[in-house]
Design an enzyme around this catalytic site. Structure first.
Site, PDB file in Angstrom:
ATOM      1  N   PRO A 286      32.157  -6.079  -2.320  1.00 56.64           N
ATOM      2  CA  PRO A 286      31.726  -6.759  -1.096  1.00 56.64           C
ATOM      3  C   PRO A 286      32.925  -7.284  -0.312  1.00 56.64           C
ATOM      4  O   PRO A 286      33.900  -7.771  -0.892  1.00 56.64           O
ATOM      5  CB  PRO A 286      30.884  -7.925  -1.622  1.00 56.64           C
ATOM      6  CG  PRO A 286      31.461  -8.213  -2.975  1.00 56.64           C
ATOM      7  CD  PRO A 286      31.908  -6.883  -3.532  1.00 56.64           C
ATOM      8  N   GLY A 287      32.869  -7.158   0.976  1.00 58.12           N
ATOM      9  CA  GLY A 287      33.878  -7.758   1.848  1.00 58.12           C
ATOM     10  C   GLY A 287      33.196  -8.798   2.710  1.00 58.12           C
ATOM     11  O   GLY A 287      33.313  -9.999   2.521  1.00 58.12           O
ATOM     12  N   TYR A 327      31.890  -2.895  18.224  1.00 64.28           N
ATOM     13  CA  TYR A 327      30.638  -2.489  17.567  1.00 64.28           C
ATOM     14  C   TYR A 327      29.406  -3.059  18.262  1.00 64.28           C
ATOM     15  O   TYR A 327      28.315  -3.014  17.684  1.00 64.28           O
ATOM     16  CB  TYR A 327      30.611  -3.000  16.118  1.00 64.28           C
ATOM     17  CG  TYR A 327      31.815  -2.690  15.260  1.00 64.28           C
ATOM     18  CD1 TYR A 327      32.200  -1.374  14.995  1.00 64.28           C
ATOM     19  CD2 TYR A 327      32.534  -3.722  14.659  1.00 64.28           C
ATOM     20  CE1 TYR A 327      33.285  -1.102  14.170  1.00 64.28           C
ATOM     21  CE2 TYR A 327      33.619  -3.455  13.831  1.00 64.28           C
ATOM     22  CZ  TYR A 327      33.991  -2.143  13.590  1.00 64.28           C
ATOM     23  OH  TYR A 327      35.047  -1.891  12.772  1.00 64.28           O
ATOM     24  N   CYS A 354      42.315  -8.486  29.912  1.00 67.58           N
ATOM     25  CA  CYS A 354      42.110  -7.727  31.137  1.00 67.58           C
ATOM     26  C   CYS A 354      41.295  -6.465  30.870  1.00 67.58           C
ATOM     27  O   CYS A 354      41.786  -5.350  30.981  1.00 67.58           O
ATOM     28  CB  CYS A 354      43.471  -7.368  31.739  1.00 67.58           C
ATOM     29  SG  CYS A 354      43.338  -6.543  33.310  1.00 67.58           S
ATOM     30  N   GLU A 355      40.065  -6.651  30.440  1.00 67.30           N
ATOM     31  CA  GLU A 355      39.153  -5.552  30.146  1.00 67.30           C
ATOM     32  C   GLU A 355      37.735  -6.034  30.443  1.00 67.30           C
ATOM     33  O   GLU A 355      37.358  -7.133  30.015  1.00 67.30           O
ATOM     34  CB  GLU A 355      39.195  -5.177  28.655  1.00 67.30           C
ATOM     35  CG  GLU A 355      40.527  -4.705  28.150  1.00 67.30           C
ATOM     36  CD  GLU A 355      40.748  -3.210  28.266  1.00 67.30           C
ATOM     37  OE1 GLU A 355      39.783  -2.478  28.555  1.00 67.30           O
ATOM     38  OE2 GLU A 355      41.902  -2.795  28.085  1.00 67.30           O
ATOM     39  N   TYR A 383      36.444  -9.168   9.249  1.00 63.43           N
ATOM     40  CA  TYR A 383      36.851  -8.264  10.325  1.00 63.43           C
ATOM     41  C   TYR A 383      37.066  -9.040  11.627  1.00 63.43           C
ATOM     42  O   TYR A 383      36.834  -8.528  12.714  1.00 63.43           O
ATOM     43  CB  TYR A 383      35.836  -7.115  10.493  1.00 63.43           C
ATOM     44  CG  TYR A 383      35.515  -6.468   9.162  1.00 63.43           C
ATOM     45  CD1 TYR A 383      36.458  -5.682   8.521  1.00 63.43           C
ATOM     46  CD2 TYR A 383      34.301  -6.708   8.513  1.00 63.43           C
ATOM     47  CE1 TYR A 383      36.201  -5.132   7.281  1.00 63.43           C
ATOM     48  CE2 TYR A 383      34.035  -6.167   7.264  1.00 63.43           C
ATOM     49  CZ  TYR A 383      34.987  -5.369   6.655  1.00 63.43           C
ATOM     50  OH  TYR A 383      34.733  -4.833   5.425  1.00 63.43           O
TER      51      TYR A 383
HETATM   52  C1  PLP Z   1      35.148  -1.745   3.988  1.00 58.86           C
HETATM   53  C2  PLP Z   1      34.899  -1.357   2.586  1.00 58.86           C
HETATM   54  C3  PLP Z   1      34.207  -2.213   1.739  1.00 58.86           C
HETATM   55  C4  PLP Z   1      33.596  -3.510   2.184  1.00 58.86           C
HETATM   56  O1  PLP Z   1      32.546  -3.368   3.082  1.00 58.86           O
HETATM   57  P1  PLP Z   1      31.706  -4.659   3.515  1.00 58.86           P
HETATM   58  O2  PLP Z   1      30.703  -4.139   4.446  1.00 58.86           O
HETATM   59  O3  PLP Z   1      32.659  -5.599   4.155  1.00 58.86           O
HETATM   60  O4  PLP Z   1      31.111  -5.223   2.277  1.00 58.86           O
HETATM   61  C5  PLP Z   1      34.066  -1.835   0.425  1.00 58.86           C
HETATM   62  N1  PLP Z   1      34.576  -0.673  -0.038  1.00 58.86           N
HETATM   63  C6  PLP Z   1      35.249   0.183   0.755  1.00 58.86           C
HETATM   64  C7  PLP Z   1      35.773   1.426   0.195  1.00 58.86           C
HETATM   65  C8  PLP Z   1      35.432  -0.133   2.090  1.00 58.86           C
HETATM   66  O5  PLP Z   1      36.074   0.731   2.879  1.00 58.86           O
END
Ligand code: PLP
Length: 430
Positions: A286-287, A327, A354-355, A383
């Site tokens: 997870p990110g 996005y 400036c966009e 992000y």
């Molecule tokens: C970006 C990414 C993640 C994390 O994705 P999230 O949507 O932020 O959880 C995990 N694994 C890989 C390989 C990624 O490129």
């Protein structure tokens, strides 16, 4: 608007981790990212325990690209997190943050010879994205006289409900090896002297607000595990990637909880490994879910303009938060110093870039913002700063951490010297 527990309104001001955002903006200046590290630790613990409730051998790898600040990565490392790293830079950061090499996976669809050499040298596992890369990695490992544990990144050819730019497991995506070629890839890896094909990896996309695609991906993964086990591979880790979404629309998004995610994925995983007769560790990456809701981007209002719409011109734009422009992402906004006042009109928050597309939030009902007010853009921890730029020669802003009721800089603001630091008068060569 519903607020998560680390965001509160006291005395009309928005607070994060108990600290007044108006005070923090006064102390550190704007624009400013403020990150609640306690929230990140809490998110990590919750995500981890949702999975370990089903199966003990779980390793959570933070997707480092979501937020590369060392203080964030250290807070996660202290909890036992590893990391999914997508570049040599992210690998070095993860090690600097104190993450253990055996909890890192070096990912990437276009690794350079230097990337592969660093992977071999540091002894991390590598997610291999093509047969060409496998052969190069075998050569690099042979040269170093080492053996490298790898996973192949599987392209599960899945449609997922998210923005097309962040769907990574489509048949047409640049990531991963097509499912029908994956057995051949393991066969070749098994024949390599310096490669140990011990894992399987996939990642289907990001900001996914349903659990069913994750269960389908897990089904593909355990099927691959079964086939390559029959081939003679000893699968010791199965990495199902990241991608669980968060409710950016606080009042209307129905985001699955980590418990719901685990309830969908774990039975598929457990049944699959039982059928295959293996007991690999489960890795997850997870990110966004760990860091997304931990941060606010605080911007000061420079001016308000009544035009076709009413524009609130603030000092942060897509140079600091590109998601809305890139996005079409939605972020909740709060007028941080008028957080208890009712809305009295509809406003569009515009950045200083400036966009035409430099709009952080469009047509929001807010209490009338005026010059000098503070606009807080919520859920900016994933992000956000990580994708910032110096476009329009704007130095990047500072990042402040809040933890245990205290606050501290975790990145100073850049100045114009940082913008020009790497530039030089051309020293012409013949
Ligand atoms: C970006 C990414 C993640 C994390 O994705 P999230 O949507 O932020 O959880 C995990 N694994 C890989 C390989 C990624 O490129």
């Amino acid at each position: 608007m519903k607020l998560p527990s680390h965001l509160t309104v006291e005395g009309g001001h928005l607070h994060i981790g108990g600290r007044d955002i108006v005070d923090l903006a006064e102390t550190y200046g704007t624009p400013l990212y403020v990150t609640d590290l306690d929230r990140i630790v809490g998110n990590f613990k919750r995500f981890t325990s949702a999975l370990t409730a089903h199966y003990p051998a779980v390793q959570v790898l933070f997707a480092a690209k979501a937020n590369g600040n060392l203080a964030v990565m250290r807070a996660l490392a202290e909890q036992g997190a590893g990391a999914d790293v997508f570049s040599s830079g992210e690998l070095e950061l993860a090690l600097q943050a104190g993450m253990q090499p055996d909890r890192l996976l070096f990912n990437g669809s276009s690794k350079s010879p230097a990337d592969l050499a660093l992977a071999v040298e540091t002894g991390v596992r590598v997610s291999v994205d093509s047969i060409d890369e496998l052969r190069q990695l075998e050569a690099a490992a042979a040269e170093a006289g080492k053996s490298v544990e790898i996973a192949f990144r599987v392209n599960p050819a899945l449609e997922v409900p998210t923005h097309p730019k962040i769907a990574t497991g489509l048949k047409t995506s640049k990531f991963g090896i097509p499912a029908e070629e994956i057995v051949g890839a393991y066969a070749e890896a098994l024949a390599c002297e310096h490669i140990d094909p011990a894992g399987i990896h996939c990642h289907i996309g990001s900001q996914i607000l349903e659990v069913e695609p994750f269960a389908r991906a897990a089904a593909v993964m355990v099927e691959v595990a079964k086939e390559v086990t029959n081939l003679g591979a000893e699968i010791r880790f199965l990495d199902v990637g990241g991608g669980l979404g968060i409710p950016y629309h606080h009042d209307t998004d129905a985001a699955p909880t980590p418990e719901e995610y685990a309830a969908a994925v774990m039975p598929v995983f457990l049944q699959g490994i039982r059928d295959a007769g293996i007991d690999p560790a489960l890795w997850v990456e997870p990110g966004r879910w760990l860091v997304g809701d931990s941060s606010v981007l605080v911007a000061r209002v420079n001016s308000v303009k009544r035009a076709h719409r009413t524009f609130v011109n603030v000092d942060a734009g897509f140079n600091l938060l590109v998601r809305p422009a890139m996005y079409d992402s939605y972020h909740e906004v709060v007028v941080a110093n008028k957080a208890d006042r009712p809305a009295d009109g509809t406003y569009t928050i515009a950045g200083p870039i400036c966009e035409t597309g430099d709009l952080l939030a469009q047509d929001r009902d807010l209490p009338a913002p005026e010059a000098g007010d503070l606009v807080a853009v919520l859920d900016a921890g994933a992000y956000g700063f990580a994708m910032s730029s110096q476009y329009n020669s704007r130095p990047r802003c500072a990042e402040v951490a809040v933890r245990g009721g205290k606050h501290a800089l975790m990145r100073r603001a850049e100045d114009l010297g940082d913008v020009t630091a790497a530039m030089q008068e051309p020293a012409w060569q013949d």
